[in-house]
Design a protein around this motif. Structure first.
Motif, mmCIF file in Angstrom:
data_model
loop_
_atom_site.group_PDB
_atom_site.id
_atom_site.type_symbol
_atom_site.label_atom_id
_atom_site.label_comp_id
_atom_site.label_asym_id
_atom_site.label_seq_id
_atom_site.Cartn_x
_atom_site.Cartn_y
_atom_site.Cartn_z
ATOM 1 N N GLN A 98 0.855 -1.186 0.000
ATOM 2 C CA GLN A 98 0.000 0.000 0.000
ATOM 3 C C GLN A 98 0.894 1.240 0.000
ATOM 4 O O GLN A 98 1.938 1.270 0.656
ATOM 5 N N ARG A 99 0.491 2.241 -0.728
ATOM 6 C CA ARG A 99 1.303 3.453 -0.848
ATOM 7 C C ARG A 99 1.562 4.083 0.513
ATOM 8 O O ARG A 99 2.650 4.596 0.774
ATOM 9 N N ALA A 103 -1.738 2.798 6.599
ATOM 10 C CA ALA A 103 -2.355 3.890 7.367
ATOM 11 C C ALA A 103 -3.810 4.091 6.965
ATOM 12 O O ALA A 103 -4.604 4.631 7.738
ATOM 13 N N LEU A 104 -4.160 3.681 5.740
ATOM 14 C CA LEU A 104 -5.532 3.799 5.254
ATOM 15 C C LEU A 104 -6.101 2.412 5.007
ATOM 16 O O LEU A 104 -5.351 1.468 4.720
ATOM 17 N N PRO A 105 -7.417 2.265 5.104
ATOM 18 C CA PRO A 105 -8.014 0.951 4.822
ATOM 19 C C PRO A 105 -7.795 0.545 3.368
ATOM 20 O O PRO A 105 -7.570 1.395 2.499
ATOM 21 N N GLU A 106 -7.921 -0.764 3.122
ATOM 22 C CA GLU A 106 -7.568 -1.300 1.803
ATOM 23 C C GLU A 106 -8.483 -0.784 0.696
ATOM 24 O O GLU A 106 -8.060 -0.650 -0.447
ATOM 25 N N PRO A 110 -5.569 0.482 -1.943
ATOM 26 C CA PRO A 110 -5.460 -0.957 -2.212
ATOM 27 C C PRO A 110 -4.014 -1.403 -2.399
ATOM 28 O O PRO A 110 -3.129 -0.599 -2.720
ATOM 29 N N PHE A 111 -3.778 -2.694 -2.192
ATOM 30 C CA PHE A 111 -2.465 -3.275 -2.477
ATOM 31 C C PHE A 111 -2.237 -3.241 -3.987
ATOM 32 O O PHE A 111 -3.137 -3.562 -4.773
#
Length: 428
Positions: A98-99, A103-106, A110-111
């Motif tokens: 993840q960028r 820290a943020l939800p997927e 996203p991956f």
């Protein structure tokens, strides 16, 4: 040199300068910057075209374009070329994640495949024992000062990239040598943190790091930068500019010679003046001297000629023609695009040399990115892995009249554009 921070060098070494050196107004020209910027501008000032070798609407083509767009690859490449020119080496690291590192939800972050520049200062390639050009593993090692129960401690973080696997390790170390700015120059590793060892399977039969030399020789993997060979000329150009400035400054407020008896006298009949303060001298008498300023040209003509020759020599060695810099006989009035291109031949040859290394590396980067996506995605991607074709631009502005003439000849005078398109182009 590239950033033009010459003052910082003198500030650090002021204790070693003589009195005259310390008081000299040092004039610098950031020629190192323009040498590096021109290379990057012509290499990646215009974005390359990435082709999967299939139709425009194929899933393979869409995948390549998506990976390029998601990673702002064109900006990354420009910055890489800029840094490569003064460092000599660039590295790309491809990873799955993840960028913002979780820290943020997927659903918001996203991956995905991430292509990023890796600071060469922390990369230690391991070469084959029989081939100094063949890199079999990349060790990325960077020091970190951490807080623990015993106070502060230096830790060396290491990630070793091998084909198919990344091995992580941490080591304890102590600084053993500092420079004059109290920065650590050398450490001594004294223990490994064994419970920090871990291994990650990548599913890709290559290391996830790709090396791009600026240009290199056949006996070493390390690249050669564009600036080191010019250090002597840079120094002499700055020295000559400084000396010319010193002469001009010295004579911008010259002393004056006046006939004897012009100035006031004290009770003993001596003229009252202080040469250093008043910048005036009494000499001879009225019949033998005309009031005038004391000036000296300091062989300025010769100094400017030497400066001009130094610049010519620098640009010859740096493969920068005058037309690329907008100096001397660089006017393009009445000149065709082809004639300008021929006058740019030395620079274009230099860019082609660099382009070969980037072409090879970019194909490897995009191939690894596709393989990593196939290996790590939860859902199998709907495209086949391909080695892309990369079409680079030459960096020169297009001569539209010349292109129209060529098209007219090739088509036997048939229209190649609708009237509507032509009118839209003319009116923007």
């Amino acid at each position: 040199l590239f950033l033009g921070k010459h003052y910082d060098v003198f500030e650090k070494n002021v204790a070693y300068l003589t009195g005259r050196q310390a008081n000299l107004v040092y004039v610098t020209a950031n020629l190192a910057g323009i040498i590096c910027k021109k290379s990057a501008d012509f290499l990646f000032g215009e974005s390359p075209v990435y082709s999967a070798g299939t139709s425009d609407n194929s899933n393979e083509q869409k995948a390549i374009e998506r990976i390029v767009a998601d990673n702002d690859l064109n900006i990354t490449l420009y910055e890489s070329a800029l840094s490569n020119a003064y460092r000599g080496d660039s590295f790309f690291k491809i990873r799955w994640g993840q960028r913002f590192g979780g820290a943020l939800p997927e659903d918001q972050d996203p991956f995905r495949v991430i292509i990023e520049a890796q600071n060469p200062e922390f990369v230690f390639p391991e070469t084959s024992p029989t081939d100094a050009k063949h890199i079999i593993a990349y060790h990325i090692a960077y020091p970190q000062l951490v807080e623990n129960t015993n106070g502060e401690e230096w830790i060396l973080n290491v990630e070793s990239h091998y084909p198919g696997v990344i091995r992580y390790a941490k080591f304890r170390m102590n600084p053993i040598q500092y420079n004059v700015d109290n920065e650590v120059e050398q450490w001594k590793i004294y223990a490994e943190i064994t419970n920090a060892r871990r291994e990650v399977k990548t599913g890709v039969p290559f290391p996830l790091v790709v090396h791009v030399p600026n240009y290199s020789l056949d006996d070493n993997w390390q690249g050669i930068d564009d600036l080191t060979e010019h250090h002597g000329i840079f120094d002499e150009i700055n020295n000559r500019l400084s000396k010319i400035a010193e002469i001009l400054d010295k004579h911008s407020d010259p002393a004056m010679v006046v006939p004897a008896g012009t100035l006031g006298e004290d009770e003993y009949g001596n003229p009252i003046f202080h040469a250093g303060r008043d910048k005036v001298f009494e000499v001879m008498d009225k019949s033998e001297v005309i009031p005038q300023y004391i000036t000296w040209n300091g062989q300025l003509d010769a100094a400017f000629k030497e400066l001009e020759k130094l610049l010519d020599l620098l640009f010859i060695n740096a493969e920068l023609p005058p037309v690329a810099l907008g100096k001397d006989n660089s006017g393009t009035s009445g000149a065709s695009g082809l004639s300008i291109k021929w006058r740019m031949n030395s620079l274009l040859a230099k860019i082609n040399r660099k382009r070969q290394y980037y072409d090879k590396a970019l194909k490897q980067v995009l191939l690894i990115a596709q393989l990593l996506e196939h290996a790590q995605s939860d859902k199998k991607p709907d495209y086949d892995v391909v080695t892309p074709i990369i079409k680079f631009k030459d960096g020169l502005p297009d001569d539209e009249m010349e292109q129209a003439t060529i098209a007219q000849i090739r088509t036997g005078g048939k229209p190649v554009q609708s009237q509507l398109s032509a009118i839209m182009e003319v009116h923007g």
